[in-house]
Design a protein around this motif. Structure first.
Motif, mmCIF file in Angstrom:
data_model
loop_
_atom_site.group_PDB
_atom_site.id
_atom_site.type_symbol
_atom_site.label_atom_id
_atom_site.label_comp_id
_atom_site.label_asym_id
_atom_site.label_seq_id
_atom_site.Cartn_x
_atom_site.Cartn_y
_atom_site.Cartn_z
ATOM 1 N N THR A 30 0.662 -1.081 0.286
ATOM 2 C CA THR A 30 -0.378 -0.266 -0.033
ATOM 3 C C THR A 30 0.760 1.223 0.236
ATOM 4 N N GLU A 31 0.244 2.590 -0.400
ATOM 5 C CA GLU A 31 1.000 3.425 -0.461
ATOM 6 C C GLU A 31 1.250 4.359 1.207
ATOM 7 N N ALA A 32 0.273 3.723 1.778
ATOM 8 C CA ALA A 32 0.528 3.789 3.231
ATOM 9 C C ALA A 32 2.371 3.440 3.627
ATOM 10 N N GLU A 33 1.908 2.299 3.687
ATOM 11 C CA GLU A 33 3.500 1.498 3.592
ATOM 12 C C GLU A 33 4.902 2.139 3.579
ATOM 13 N N VAL A 34 4.365 2.633 2.034
ATOM 14 C CA VAL A 34 5.936 2.490 1.210
ATOM 15 C C VAL A 34 5.929 4.880 1.293
ATOM 16 N N ALA A 35 4.421 5.322 2.017
ATOM 17 C CA ALA A 35 5.037 6.440 2.848
ATOM 18 C C ALA A 35 5.914 6.688 3.980
ATOM 19 N N ALA A 36 5.461 5.608 5.023
ATOM 20 C CA ALA A 36 5.661 5.080 5.975
ATOM 21 C C ALA A 36 6.352 6.434 7.492
ATOM 22 N N PRO A 37 5.776 6.844 7.326
ATOM 23 C CA PRO A 37 6.232 8.274 8.234
ATOM 24 C C PRO A 37 6.783 8.593 9.729
ATOM 25 N N ASP A 38 5.858 7.260 10.511
ATOM 26 C CA ASP A 38 7.281 6.516 11.669
ATOM 27 C C ASP A 38 8.723 6.385 11.472
ATOM 28 N N ARG A 39 8.129 5.686 10.342
ATOM 29 C CA ARG A 39 9.880 4.845 10.363
ATOM 30 C C ARG A 39 10.639 5.814 9.882
ATOM 31 N N VAL A 40 10.431 6.713 8.821
ATOM 32 C CA VAL A 40 10.739 8.105 7.944
ATOM 33 C C VAL A 40 11.512 9.146 9.855
ATOM 34 N N ALA A 41 10.419 9.295 11.230
ATOM 35 C CA ALA A 41 11.297 9.847 11.754
ATOM 36 C C ALA A 41 12.317 8.879 12.794
ATOM 37 N N ILE A 42 11.986 7.846 12.772
ATOM 38 C CA ILE A 42 12.748 6.869 13.116
ATOM 39 C C ILE A 42 14.549 7.058 12.429
ATOM 40 N N VAL A 43 14.850 7.343 10.875
ATOM 41 C CA VAL A 43 15.633 6.921 10.285
ATOM 42 C C VAL A 43 15.733 8.085 11.099
ATOM 43 N N ILE A 44 14.810 10.123 11.113
ATOM 44 C CA ILE A 44 15.489 10.734 11.089
ATOM 45 C C ILE A 44 16.457 11.162 12.425
ATOM 46 N N GLU A 45 15.880 10.118 13.545
ATOM 47 C CA GLU A 45 16.240 10.880 14.791
ATOM 48 C C GLU A 45 17.797 10.029 14.766
ATOM 49 N N LYS A 46 17.691 8.594 14.149
ATOM 50 C CA LYS A 46 18.715 7.800 14.930
ATOM 51 C C LYS A 46 20.283 9.064 14.345
ATOM 52 N N VAL A 47 19.742 9.634 12.774
ATOM 53 C CA VAL A 47 20.912 9.753 11.762
ATOM 54 C C VAL A 47 21.939 10.910 12.175
ATOM 55 N N LYS A 48 20.823 11.257 12.640
ATOM 56 C CA LYS A 48 20.866 12.812 13.904
ATOM 57 C C LYS A 48 21.508 12.569 15.085
ATOM 58 N N LYS A 49 21.162 11.527 15.704
ATOM 59 C CA LYS A 49 22.639 10.886 17.075
ATOM 60 C C LYS A 49 23.694 10.230 16.883
ATOM 61 N N ILE A 50 23.981 9.800 15.420
ATOM 62 C CA ILE A 50 25.072 9.893 14.515
ATOM 63 C C ILE A 50 25.681 10.596 14.598
ATOM 64 N N ALA A 51 25.127 11.700 13.454
ATOM 65 C CA ALA A 51 25.517 12.927 13.164
ATOM 66 C C ALA A 51 26.770 13.865 14.695
ATOM 67 N N THR A 52 25.547 13.919 15.563
ATOM 68 C CA THR A 52 25.992 14.038 16.775
ATOM 69 C C THR A 52 27.172 13.483 17.696
ATOM 70 N N GLU A 53 27.575 12.016 17.586
ATOM 71 C CA GLU A 53 28.420 11.443 17.577
ATOM 72 C C GLU A 53 29.259 11.432 16.721
ATOM 73 N N SER A 54 29.725 11.977 15.655
ATOM 74 C CA SER A 54 30.770 11.359 15.082
ATOM 75 C C SER A 54 31.541 13.339 14.528
ATOM 76 N N GLY A 55 30.381 14.386 14.864
ATOM 77 C CA GLY A 55 31.015 15.231 15.099
ATOM 78 C C GLY A 55 30.554 16.070 13.557
#
Length: 93
Positions: A39-64
């Motif tokens: 489904t389109e909803a599974e593709v858009a997956a806004p909850d998954r997008v939010a999780i990925v964004i938070e994860k990469v922000k944390k990694i960015a902070t940790e890596s400088g």
């Protein structure tokens, strides 16, 4: 260590080449993930997008890395990969 602008640019070019290879690999996994979505909803997956964004922000902070740049790059990349998944889904239906 780079000593002039030409050296700096060559280092950036080398990094870009590595990033393109990684983006291509990521794209292959995105296409694979699309096969599990129906489904389109599974593709858009806004909850998954939010999780990925938070994860990469944390990694960015940790890596400088600059968190703002990383977040914006990932948001754009994710948006484009979502479009890729939408095309994959559309082709199957």
């Amino acid at each position: 260590m780079p000593i002039n602008l030409t050296d700096v640019r060559q280092k950036i070019d080398a990094i870009d080449k590595q990033m393109f290879g990684l983006m291509a690999r990521r794209g292959e996994y995105v296409k694979l993930a699309a096969k599990f979505k129906t489904t389109e909803a599974e593709v858009a997956a806004p909850d998954r997008v939010a999780i990925v964004i938070e994860k990469v922000k944390k990694i960015a902070t940790e890596s400088g890395a600059d968190v703002v740049v990383v977040e914006q790059v990932y948001r754009k990349m994710i948006a484009e990969f979502i479009e890729l998944e939408r095309r994959e889904l559309k082709e199957r239906h």
